[in-house]
Design a protein around this motif. Structure first.
Motif, PDB file in Angstrom:
ATOM      1  N   ALA A 130       1.768   5.240  -0.373  1.00 33.51           N
ATOM      2  CA  ALA A 130       1.238   6.584  -0.147  1.00 33.51           C
ATOM      3  C   ALA A 130       2.394   7.564  -0.151  1.00 33.51           C
ATOM      4  O   ALA A 130       3.533   7.211   0.183  1.00 33.51           O
ATOM      5  N   ILE A 175      -5.765   8.062   6.381  1.00 34.65           N
ATOM      6  CA  ILE A 175      -6.141   7.559   5.059  1.00 34.65           C
ATOM      7  C   ILE A 175      -6.912   6.261   5.236  1.00 34.65           C
ATOM      8  O   ILE A 175      -6.514   5.394   6.040  1.00 34.65           O
ATOM      9  N   SER A 218      -5.935  -2.488  -2.586  1.00 36.04           N
ATOM     10  CA  SER A 218      -4.878  -1.525  -2.246  1.00 36.04           C
ATOM     11  C   SER A 218      -5.215  -0.111  -2.697  1.00 36.04           C
ATOM     12  O   SER A 218      -4.329   0.731  -2.846  1.00 36.04           O
ATOM     13  N   GLU A 223     -11.633  -3.047   5.158  1.00 34.91           N
ATOM     14  CA  GLU A 223     -11.034  -1.731   5.091  1.00 34.91           C
ATOM     15  C   GLU A 223     -10.107  -1.546   6.292  1.00 34.91           C
ATOM     16  O   GLU A 223     -10.262  -2.213   7.324  1.00 34.91           O
ATOM     17  N   TYR A 252       0.869  -1.172   0.000  1.00 38.35           N
ATOM     18  CA  TYR A 252       0.000   0.000   0.000  1.00 38.35           C
ATOM     19  C   TYR A 252       0.907   1.223   0.000  1.00 38.35           C
ATOM     20  O   TYR A 252       1.569   1.524   1.003  1.00 38.35           O
ATOM     21  N   LYS A 278      -7.053   3.659  -2.370  1.00 39.20           N
ATOM     22  CA  LYS A 278      -7.415   4.623  -1.337  1.00 39.20           C
ATOM     23  C   LYS A 278      -8.907   4.919  -1.420  1.00 39.20           C
ATOM     24  O   LYS A 278      -9.431   5.299  -2.466  1.00 39.20           O
ATOM     25  N   ARG A 284      -3.868  14.134   4.316  1.00 38.80           N
ATOM     26  CA  ARG A 284      -3.363  12.758   4.265  1.00 38.80           C
ATOM     27  C   ARG A 284      -2.932  12.261   5.642  1.00 38.80           C
ATOM     28  O   ARG A 284      -2.232  11.273   5.746  1.00 38.80           O
ATOM     29  N   SER A 324     -10.442   7.099   0.943  1.00 39.18           N
ATOM     30  CA  SER A 324     -10.567   8.516   1.257  1.00 39.18           C
ATOM     31  C   SER A 324      -9.305   8.981   1.966  1.00 39.18           C
ATOM     32  O   SER A 324      -8.722   8.244   2.781  1.00 39.18           O
ATOM     33  N   ASN A 325      -8.903  10.198   1.654  1.00 38.77           N
ATOM     34  CA  ASN A 325      -7.825  10.838   2.390  1.00 38.77           C
ATOM     35  C   ASN A 325      -8.235  12.227   2.872  1.00 38.77           C
ATOM     36  O   ASN A 325      -7.403  13.039   3.231  1.00 38.77           O
ATOM     37  N   TRP A 365      -8.187   2.750   3.413  1.00 37.30           N
ATOM     38  CA  TRP A 365      -7.740   1.893   2.321  1.00 37.30           C
ATOM     39  C   TRP A 365      -8.701   0.727   2.141  1.00 37.30           C
ATOM     40  O   TRP A 365      -9.335   0.265   3.093  1.00 37.30           O
ATOM     41  N   THR A 388       4.457   5.717   8.774  1.00 40.52           N
ATOM     42  CA  THR A 388       3.176   5.213   9.253  1.00 40.52           C
ATOM     43  C   THR A 388       3.230   5.103  10.770  1.00 40.52           C
ATOM     44  O   THR A 388       4.112   4.438  11.319  1.00 40.52           O
TER      45      THR A 388
END
Length: 544
Positions: free
Chosen positions: A374, A408, A415, A390, A372, A417, A405, A419-420, A410, A379
């Protein structure tokens, strides 16, 4: 010239030769042992004293001893003579000036073998200390040493001696130790002398001893297993104060199996994670030293018999507690800060860390099954939603152009997105927590408050309820809901433990927990009033 004149001159020459021979004979005599005694007090010329041989270098105050041989005018071999018995009238060239700082040593004089005076060598036991230290000085058979040569040899030996002492002093120089290492050594020494210090586990790379997790159930937990969870009460007293880690404690977690929930897992910056009996005795059951760097994250497997750990050494280990072996070992591309098992498929887990990428691992194959990606730096935490279809990730992106961001959502399978645009305030969220009964989740923020969000798209944030009053100040302070969902608990950078009412967002209780930042809090899954907290100071407390 007449015959009378010639005879007179011959008599005069004979007279002179007899006088010189008489003087030579009276100059020295031999004792019963064959050693020559100097009775005249006048040393002979250098040509007679230094014959071909080896010169032993003595200590200060001891005259050099010549090992060789000499002959009388008749051709007979004479015993070995000792030179320099008296300093009166001696030639300066025969006085070798050696360093006088060493103690005086007198060596026994041994009579050499008469049968091999020219070919015999000095016994090994007779070599003086100075001769053993320096190389032997070879002298010419026919050319004696002058005073200038003796002086140059003395200066050379003096330089060698000074260089030897200088090298010896250099070998004694203590290497520099960094300040941070000295502080760690002092801390380990102090904790080693403490009575409450727990024994350390095996070195990194070795399998720890098996931990027996049989069917025994704690007598305190047994009455609550078959009953519904009651309302959570606020703890007031400390049941156990657990010490044993030599570094800050990062996370703590109770065993998810209710019958084995007396065991508490803790991870630390001291490269270890431990399993404690935090309900019955407060003792450490086992220490695991599988990592070479700090252990930032560790999780119980849903079965309660395995522990998944990840650290700053890029390593991942799944340890079986009953056998002490590693069922799975992997290596990540980044330092690991968070781990979460999939809520449905327990053979899959997600890991994130010092990277803009998160990875899903399959324990059965030992490989990465999905990534994943970004455009973020790190993280901080991972939270699964909707039974694993999710998940949410919190990052350290907090600038004006990347605040959208910070959290986020997922899709786990694709894999992609979802929503961010979840959290729009310019604060990072070091931890996330799911409510056990309501479709909402909590986000701990560096704005010194906890925000409440919906778990359903578009994941709106509640504007009416905000839980504030504690301090985060850059620490990875965790937050959690009680098993009944009526209380929220969080740590604080000033060491306090704060509890809030979920419905009213008012503060229910404040505990003065630790002297340093309290970074982890968790309620017991069965006991209604038991709370575990951990601090940056390396200690943990069990409240009831």
């Amino acid at each position: 010239m007449t015959a009378r004149t010639l005879s007179l001159m011959a008599s005069l020459v004979a007279y002179d030769d007899s006088d010189s021979e008489a003087e030579r004979e009276t100059a020295g005599s031999f004792d019963a042992t064959g050693q020559m005694k100097d009775t005249s007090g006048v040393a002979g010329p250098p040509e007679k004293d230094f014959a071909s041989g080896t010169l032993d270098v003595p200590k200060a105050g001891v005259q050099p001893t010549k090992h060789g041989s000499c002959e009388d005018p008749g051709g007979h071999r004479l015993p070995l003579a000792q030179l320099g018995r008296s300093d009166r009238g001696s030639c300066p060239s025969q006085r070798l000036q050696w360093p006088g700082k060493e103690p005086q040593v007198t060596f026994p004089i041994r009579e050499p073998s008469r049968s091999s005076l020219w070919t015999s060598h000095v016994p090994a036991s007779h070599i003086p200390l100075a001769a053993a230290r320096f190389k032997q000085v070879k002298l010419s058979r026919n050319f004696p040493k002058s005073s200038f040569c003796a002086q140059s040899e003395s200066e050379t030996v003096g330089k060698n001696d000074s260089s030897f002492r200088k090298k010896k002093c250099e070998d004694c120089v203590v290497p520099y130790t960094p300040k941070r290492l000295r502080q760690l050594q002092a801390l380990s020494t102090e904790t080693g002398n403490s009575k409450e210090m727990e024994p350390q586990g095996p070195p990194a790379g070795r399998a720890p001893a098996p931990l027996y997790v049989g069917p025994r159930v704690s007598e305190f937990i047994q009455p609550y297993l078959n009953s519904h969870y009651k309302e959570t009460t606020v703890p007031r007293k400390v049941l156990f104060h657990l010490r044993g880690h030599r570094g800050p404690v990062n996370t703590i977690q109770w065993c998810p199996v209710l019958s084995k929930s007396h065991m508490l897992l803790s991870t630390s910056m001291d490269k270890t994670f431990k399993v404690w009996n935090a309900v019955d005795s407060g003792h450490c059951l086992q220490t695991y030293s599988l990592h070479t760097e700090a252990v930032r994250a560790a999780r119980w497997a849903p079965c309660g018999r395995r522990i998944l750990s990840g650290g700053f050494d890029f390593a991942l280990h799944l340890t079986d507690l009953e056998t002490g072996t590693q069922l799975f070992s992997g290596r990540s591309d980044f330092r690991i800060t968070t781990l979460k098992f999939h809520p449905k498929d327990h053979s899959i887990f997600l890991c994130g860390g010092f990277s803009s990428e998160m990875k899903a691992w399959d324990i059965r194959t030992g490989k990465v099954m999905r990534s994943y990606k970004a455009t973020i730096q790190q993280t901080l935490d991972i939270l699964f939603l909707r039974e694993g279809s999710e998940f949410l990730s919190s990052t350290d992106a907090s600038t004006r152009d990347s605040a959208d961001r910070t959290i986020i959502a997922w899709d786990f399978r694709t894999s992609a997105k979802i929503s961010n645009q979840i959290f729009h305030e310019r604060f990072t969220c070091p931890s996330l927590a799911l409510h056990p009964r309501e479709p909402v989740f909590l986000a701990q923020t560096n704005g010194n408050y906890m925000a409440l969000f919906s778990t359903v798209w578009p994941y709106r944030m509640s504007r009416r309820r905000r839980y504030e009053g504690h301090k985060v100040e850059g620490y990875s302070v965790g937050c959690e809901c009680s098993p009944g969902g009526d209380l929220l608990v969080t740590g604080s950078a000033d060491g306090r433990v704060l509890m809030y009412s979920f419905r009213t967002a008012s503060r229910a209780c404040t505990l003065q927990g630790h002297t340093q930042a309290c970074v982890g809090t968790t309620y017991h899954p069965v006991l209604p009033s038991v709370l575990a907290t951990c601090s940056w100071g390396g200690d943990m407390k069990i409240w009831h």
